[in-house]
Design a protein around this motif. Structure first.
Motif, short mmCIF file in Angstrom:
data_model
loop_
_atom_site.label_atom_id
_atom_site.label_comp_id
_atom_site.label_asym_id
_atom_site.label_seq_id
_atom_site.Cartn_x
_atom_site.Cartn_y
_atom_site.Cartn_z
N ASP A 97 1.51 -9.47 9.87
CA ASP A 97 1.17 -8.60 11.00
C ASP A 97 1.42 -7.14 10.65
O ASP A 97 0.63 -6.26 10.99
CB ASP A 97 1.99 -8.97 12.24
N LEU A 98 2.53 -6.89 9.96
CA LEU A 98 2.86 -5.51 9.58
C LEU A 98 1.86 -4.99 8.54
O LEU A 98 1.43 -3.83 8.61
CB LEU A 98 4.28 -5.45 9.03
N GLU A 99 1.47 -5.84 7.62
CA GLU A 99 0.47 -5.43 6.63
C GLU A 99 -0.88 -5.15 7.29
O GLU A 99 -1.60 -4.23 6.88
CB GLU A 99 0.33 -6.51 5.56
N LEU A 100 -1.22 -5.92 8.32
CA LEU A 100 -2.46 -5.68 9.06
C LEU A 100 -2.44 -4.29 9.69
O LEU A 100 -3.42 -3.54 9.61
CB LEU A 100 -2.64 -6.75 10.14
N ILE A 101 -1.32 -3.95 10.32
CA ILE A 101 -1.21 -2.64 10.98
C ILE A 101 -1.24 -1.51 9.95
O ILE A 101 -1.90 -0.48 10.15
CB ILE A 101 0.07 -2.59 11.83
N ILE A 102 -0.56 -1.70 8.84
CA ILE A 102 -0.54 -0.69 7.77
C ILE A 102 -1.94 -0.45 7.23
O ILE A 102 -2.39 0.70 7.09
CB ILE A 102 0.41 -1.10 6.64
N SER A 103 -2.65 -1.52 6.90
CA SER A 103 -3.99 -1.37 6.31
C SER A 103 -4.97 -0.73 7.28
O SER A 103 -5.77 0.13 6.90
CB SER A 103 -4.51 -2.72 5.82
N ASN A 104 -4.92 -1.12 8.55
CA ASN A 104 -5.81 -0.52 9.54
C ASN A 104 -5.48 0.95 9.78
O ASN A 104 -6.37 1.78 9.97
CB ASN A 104 -5.75 -1.30 10.85
N TYR A 105 -4.20 1.26 9.75
CA TYR A 105 -3.77 2.66 9.92
C TYR A 105 -4.29 3.51 8.78
O TYR A 105 -4.85 4.60 8.99
CB TYR A 105 -2.25 2.72 9.98
N ARG A 127 0.82 -1.21 0.00
CA ARG A 127 0.00 0.00 0.00
C ARG A 127 0.85 1.26 0.00
O ARG A 127 0.54 2.25 0.68
CB ARG A 127 -0.94 0.00 1.20
N GLY A 128 1.95 1.23 -0.73
CA GLY A 128 2.81 2.39 -0.83
C GLY A 128 3.78 2.58 0.31
O GLY A 128 4.54 3.55 0.34
N ILE A 129 3.79 1.65 1.26
CA ILE A 129 4.68 1.71 2.43
C ILE A 129 5.81 0.70 2.28
O ILE A 129 5.56 -0.48 2.01
CB ILE A 129 3.91 1.42 3.74
N SER A 130 7.05 1.14 2.43
CA SER A 130 8.21 0.23 2.35
C SER A 130 8.33 -0.59 3.63
O SER A 130 8.23 -0.05 4.74
CB SER A 130 9.49 1.03 2.13
N ILE A 131 8.51 -1.89 3.47
CA ILE A 131 8.74 -2.80 4.60
C ILE A 131 10.20 -3.23 4.55
O ILE A 131 10.67 -3.74 3.54
CB ILE A 131 7.81 -4.02 4.52
N TYR A 132 10.91 -2.99 5.65
CA TYR A 132 12.35 -3.24 5.71
C TYR A 132 12.67 -4.48 6.54
O TYR A 132 11.93 -4.82 7.48
CB TYR A 132 13.07 -2.05 6.35
N SER A 133 13.76 -5.12 6.20
CA SER A 133 14.27 -6.21 7.04
C SER A 133 14.86 -5.60 8.30
O SER A 133 15.23 -4.43 8.33
CB SER A 133 15.36 -6.99 6.30
N SER A 134 14.93 -6.40 9.35
CA SER A 134 15.50 -5.93 10.62
C SER A 134 16.38 -7.04 11.18
O SER A 134 15.95 -7.83 12.01
CB SER A 134 14.39 -5.56 11.61
N SER A 135 17.61 -7.08 10.72
CA SER A 135 18.50 -8.16 11.11
C SER A 135 19.41 -7.79 12.28
O SER A 135 19.82 -8.65 13.06
CB SER A 135 19.36 -8.59 9.90
N GLU A 136 19.72 -6.50 12.40
CA GLU A 136 20.62 -6.05 13.46
C GLU A 136 19.83 -5.14 14.38
O GLU A 136 19.41 -4.06 14.02
CB GLU A 136 21.80 -5.29 12.84
N GLN A 137 19.58 -5.62 15.62
CA GLN A 137 18.64 -4.92 16.50
C GLN A 137 19.23 -4.60 17.87
O GLN A 137 18.53 -4.61 18.88
CB GLN A 137 17.39 -5.77 16.70
N LYS A 176 11.54 -9.17 13.12
CA LYS A 176 12.24 -9.38 11.85
C LYS A 176 12.10 -8.26 10.83
O LYS A 176 12.85 -8.21 9.86
CB LYS A 176 11.76 -10.69 11.22
N MET A 177 11.14 -7.35 11.01
CA MET A 177 10.92 -6.33 9.99
C MET A 177 10.25 -5.10 10.60
O MET A 177 9.74 -5.14 11.73
CB MET A 177 10.08 -6.88 8.85
N TYR A 178 10.26 -4.01 9.83
CA TYR A 178 9.66 -2.78 10.32
C TYR A 178 9.20 -1.91 9.17
O TYR A 178 9.55 -2.12 8.00
CB TYR A 178 10.64 -2.00 11.19
N ALA A 179 8.39 -0.90 9.51
CA ALA A 179 7.92 0.08 8.53
C ALA A 179 7.62 1.38 9.25
O ALA A 179 7.29 1.39 10.44
CB ALA A 179 6.66 -0.41 7.82
#
Length: 302
Positions: free
Chosen positions: A204-212, A161-171, A187-190
């Protein structure tokens, strides 16, 4: 006084509750929010509102000790919590360096918070309890600076939905939140405007993006708006939950300890509860609301 003669009052001895609990390591936070609390109760047929104070001893390992000499900010994480979530909690701060210094009293580690760490560009952090997993969310002071502080090795996995989803390997930056937030499995963030959300999986991230994007979030629901009428706009710590959160014993201890120390004494039959702590010198103001079953207020938050 905190216990008004015109209302019912509730006294909670958190220390006594704590003495019955086991498996607290020397390097962990005390599971009690405070030593004791006293609350004024305002009971109606469908709601219980409560206000009062929580007090703790100096140098105790109570949760409130984390917020010593930290200026609370406006709670805004409800703006990224999807209506299907079981609840969330958030804590605020004007400078994360102060939070980190207070946490060091309870943790034995050698972590050093550098000036360019992600958390220095945030003012609120918390956990969203989804149906199966959790999400970690931050309210940034500057999304651009927050983005630039993240490791250069992170790369875009996909777009949704136009939002970049990034990997999160080093935290390593999330380890500063241990005792308050567990980042295991993330494992990932946006970025969603000024909010930064981490999850364990893409769905899960897509769920949060779409609801937002659809405004199907806690802050837009009638139930949450009604719940806020007994809360301060800014607080040190805010917990909002539904019965589904209380029943899920696998979630981390912070939300459950606060939930059980208060809600179970006030009502066993409710649709939602909100508990808020506004830290002051040596104590915290407590505000909360519990909506009982039978009210139509909470139909949207499930």
């Amino acid at each position: 006084s905190a216990a008004s003669t015109n209302k019912s009052a509730l006294f909670i001895n958190h220390s006594a509750l704590k003495s019955a609990k086991k498996n607290d390591s020397e390097n962990s936070l005390n599971r009690s929010i405070a030593e004791w609390s006293v609350l004024d109760l305002d009971l109606t047929s469908n709601k219980i509102n409560f206000n009062g104070i929580s007090v703790y001893n100096k140098d105790s390992k109570n949760i409130l000790e984390i917020f010593n000499e930290i200026q609370h900010q406006k709670n805004e994480l409800q703006n990224v919590v999807p209506v299907s979530a079981k609840g969330f909690y958030s804590f605020t701060y004007n400078d994360f360096k102060n939070v980190s210094a207070n946490l060091k009293k309870f943790k034995k580690d050698s972590l050093v918070l550098n000036d360019n760490e992600l958390l220095n560009f945030t003012k609120e952090a918390g956990v969203i309890y989804l149906k199966e997993n959790i999400a970690i969310a931050f309210n940034t002071t500057d999304a651009q600076l927050a983005s630039e502080s993240l490791p250069a090795s992170e790369h875009i996995l996909t777009e949704y939905r136009g939002i970049s989803i990034y990997s999160s390997s080093e935290q390593s930056y999330l380890k500063f939140l241990e005792s308050l937030i567990s980042s295991e499995g993330i494992k990932m963030y946006a970025f969603l405007d000024n909010f930064l959300v981490f999850t364990k999986n893409q769905s899960d991230l897509e769920l949060i993006i779409s609801n937002y994007q659809n405004n199907t979030i806690y802050s837009k629901q009638e139930s949450f708006i009604d719940l806020q009428t007994n809360l301060a706009e800014s607080s040190s710590l805010l917990l909002v939950s539904t019965p589904k959160l209380k029943l899920d014993r696998e979630n981390d201890w912070l939300a459950f300890q606060i939930q059980q120390d208060y809600s179970k004494y006030l009502s066993t039959d409710y649709n939602y509860s909100a508990i808020q702590f506004v830290k002051s010198e040596g104590f915290a103001h407590v505000h909360g609301s519990i909506g009982k079953n039978g009210t139509s207020v909470n139909n949207n938050i499930q």
